[in-house]
Design a protein around this motif. Structure first.
Motif, PDB file in Angstrom:
ATOM      1  N   GLU A  35      -7.059   6.177   1.035  1.00 38.94           N
ATOM      2  CA  GLU A  35      -8.057   5.960  -0.016  1.00 38.94           C
ATOM      3  C   GLU A  35      -8.933   7.196  -0.196  1.00 38.94           C
ATOM      4  O   GLU A  35      -9.269   7.565  -1.343  1.00 38.94           O
ATOM      5  CB  GLU A  35      -8.915   4.752   0.328  1.00 38.94           C
ATOM      6  N   CYS A  57      -5.108  -1.566  -1.295  1.00 35.09           N
ATOM      7  CA  CYS A  57      -5.834  -1.306  -0.039  1.00 35.09           C
ATOM      8  C   CYS A  57      -6.927  -2.350   0.188  1.00 35.09           C
ATOM      9  O   CYS A  57      -7.116  -2.838   1.312  1.00 35.09           O
ATOM     10  CB  CYS A  57      -6.439   0.088  -0.064  1.00 35.09           C
ATOM     11  N   VAL A  90       0.844  -1.200   0.000  1.00 35.26           N
ATOM     12  CA  VAL A  90       0.000   0.000   0.000  1.00 35.26           C
ATOM     13  C   VAL A  90       0.877   1.247   0.000  1.00 35.26           C
ATOM     14  O   VAL A  90       0.632   2.207  -0.739  1.00 35.26           O
ATOM     15  CB  VAL A  90      -0.946   0.005   1.210  1.00 35.26           C
ATOM     16  N   SER A  91       1.911   1.231   0.827  1.00 39.38           N
ATOM     17  CA  SER A  91       2.815   2.369   0.917  1.00 39.38           C
ATOM     18  C   SER A  91       3.482   2.650  -0.426  1.00 39.38           C
ATOM     19  O   SER A  91       3.594   3.808  -0.857  1.00 39.38           O
ATOM     20  CB  SER A  91       3.883   2.101   1.988  1.00 39.38           C
ATOM     21  N   ALA A 116       2.325   1.778  -3.428  1.00 40.64           N
ATOM     22  CA  ALA A 116       1.305   2.278  -4.353  1.00 40.64           C
ATOM     23  C   ALA A 116       1.005   3.751  -4.095  1.00 40.64           C
ATOM     24  O   ALA A 116       0.775   4.526  -5.033  1.00 40.64           O
ATOM     25  CB  ALA A 116       0.031   1.443  -4.221  1.00 40.64           C
ATOM     26  N   THR A 117       1.043   4.149  -2.829  1.00 37.23           N
ATOM     27  CA  THR A 117       0.819   5.556  -2.470  1.00 37.23           C
ATOM     28  C   THR A 117       1.937   6.430  -3.019  1.00 37.23           C
ATOM     29  O   THR A 117       1.681   7.506  -3.590  1.00 37.23           O
ATOM     30  CB  THR A 117       0.725   5.712  -0.947  1.00 37.23           C
ATOM     31  N   LEU A 136       1.582   6.770  -6.727  1.00 37.90           N
ATOM     32  CA  LEU A 136       0.510   7.705  -7.069  1.00 37.90           C
ATOM     33  C   LEU A 136       0.990   9.144  -6.910  1.00 37.90           C
ATOM     34  O   LEU A 136       0.716  10.002  -7.758  1.00 37.90           O
ATOM     35  CB  LEU A 136      -0.703   7.446  -6.184  1.00 37.90           C
ATOM     36  N   GLN A 171      -2.742   4.787 -11.410  1.00 42.30           N
ATOM     37  CA  GLN A 171      -2.092   4.518 -10.128  1.00 42.30           C
ATOM     38  C   GLN A 171      -3.098   4.474  -8.988  1.00 42.30           C
ATOM     39  O   GLN A 171      -2.931   3.727  -8.031  1.00 42.30           O
ATOM     40  CB  GLN A 171      -1.015   5.580  -9.852  1.00 42.30           C
ATOM     41  N   THR A 172      -4.166   5.263  -9.117  1.00 41.18           N
ATOM     42  CA  THR A 172      -5.215   5.225  -8.094  1.00 41.18           C
ATOM     43  C   THR A 172      -5.896   3.868  -8.087  1.00 41.18           C
ATOM     44  O   THR A 172      -6.188   3.311  -7.018  1.00 41.18           O
ATOM     45  CB  THR A 172      -6.241   6.339  -8.339  1.00 41.18           C
ATOM     46  N   ASP A 206      -4.514   1.055  -8.911  1.00 35.55           N
ATOM     47  CA  ASP A 206      -3.555   0.142  -8.276  1.00 35.55           C
ATOM     48  C   ASP A 206      -3.572   0.318  -6.753  1.00 35.55           C
ATOM     49  O   ASP A 206      -3.494  -0.666  -5.999  1.00 35.55           O
ATOM     50  CB  ASP A 206      -2.136   0.399  -8.806  1.00 35.55           C
ATOM     51  N   LEU A 207      -3.670   1.566  -6.316  1.00 28.56           N
ATOM     52  CA  LEU A 207      -3.709   1.839  -4.880  1.00 28.56           C
ATOM     53  C   LEU A 207      -4.960   1.239  -4.250  1.00 28.56           C
ATOM     54  O   LEU A 207      -4.894   0.584  -3.204  1.00 28.56           O
ATOM     55  CB  LEU A 207      -3.664   3.342  -4.632  1.00 28.56           C
ATOM     56  N   ALA A 249      -7.021   9.853  -2.092  1.00 29.19           N
ATOM     57  CA  ALA A 249      -6.868   9.487  -3.500  1.00 29.19           C
ATOM     58  C   ALA A 249      -8.179   9.677  -4.262  1.00 29.19           C
ATOM     59  O   ALA A 249      -8.185  10.146  -5.408  1.00 29.19           O
ATOM     60  CB  ALA A 249      -6.392   8.045  -3.613  1.00 29.19           C
TER      61      ALA A 249
END
Length: 278
Positions: free
Chosen positions: A201, A168, A141-142, A144-145, A148, A160-161, A163-164, A204
């Motif tokens: 989330e 999550c 998660v980190s 992916a953040t 993003l 990318q959102t 994927d995030l 994002a």
């Protein structure tokens, strides 16, 4: 110096270079030069055949030496050379010697060094029985953040959102049904990450390129259902709630959120919400 010279000599044979690296590591360790000793130990373990009983012993020794060096320097003050040495040693330990217990440390090192895609691949390989399994999933998660945050252009941000959100969702579903072999303390620790997951989330979803206020409001509802939030979390929840209602075209609900008594205490920490409430 003589042993290091043998290793560095262009005229030395492969076997002479191996033995030169071995002796140079021993000498530097005796002289208290841990970084050079660890470097030569890694070089020896890389050059020597896996069947050489000294190879695994020296890569283990190198990892101990690197650990001592990292502790002495402090994680925020690591030199580029020490970061590179850590990365090489861990990669060699896991790949050549099959010491998978170092995979999480290897992934963390890659992540810290900005090699996010490589780190993510390693986090995904960590098995459920590993004590670091749940933390590895949180680091996905980190990553992916961070990816993003670095994305440029609306299309890249939206991709990318997605994927995030996937990372999550996998993390939260995993906590609903934790692996049976996951340590109980690891599960308890992972559950403390949920508020931050939902805040990530929500933020994002409110990105101008994404505009999914319904997702943000869903995560805010989950956060509001928690028994306790930190002052910083309360501040973020109020800000995101107002933004989500505004984005959804519901200014009346945005205003109602601001005047809700349970949020009055944090209004002063959100400068743009400071106005008279009767």
């Amino acid at each position: 110096d003589a042993a290091a010279a043998v290793y560095a000599s262009p005229d030395a044979t492969s076997s002479e270079k191996v033995e030169g690296a071995f002796l140079a590591g021993v000498c530097d360790a005796l002289l208290g030069d841990l970084q050079h000793a660890a470097n030569f130990n890694v070089i020896f373990a890389q050059l020597a055949p896996a069947s050489d009983p000294r190879a695994k012993t020296l890569i283990d020794l190198a990892l101990q030496q690197i650990g001592t060096l990292r502790k002495a320097a402090g994680e925020k003050n690591l030199s580029p050379e020490l970061k590179d040495l850590s990365e090489r040693a861990l990669a060699l330990s896991t790949a050549k010697f099959g010491q998978t217990q170092w995979r999480y440390a290897q992934a963390r090192t890659l992540e810290d060094n900005g090699k996010l895609d490589q780190a993510a691949l390693l986090y995904q390989k960590i098995p459920t029985g590993d004590p670091n399994y749940l933390d590895a999933r949180f680091h996905l998660v980190s990553i992916a953040t961070r990816q993003l945050t670095a994305a440029k252009g609306d299309d890249a941000i939206r991709a990318q959102t997605r994927d995030l959100f996937t990372a999550c969702e996998m993390f939260t579903k995993m906590l609903d049904n934790p692996p049976p072999d996951a340590p109980k303390d690891a599960v308890a620790r992972a559950k403390t990450y949920l508020p931050d997951i939902w805040l990530i989330e929500a933020a994002a979803a409110l990105n101008p390129a994404v505009k999914q206020p319904e997702v943000a409001l869903d995560r805010i509802a989950r956060l509001e259902a928690l028994p306790a939030l930190s002052p910083a979390q309360k501040k973020a929840v109020l800000r995101y709630k107002v933004q989500a209602y505004q984005l959804a075209g519901q200014p009346d609900k945005a205003f109602a959120a601001v005047i809700d008594k349970k949020w009055i205490a944090v209004q002063d920490t959100v400068p743009w919400l400071r106005f008279s409430v009767n």
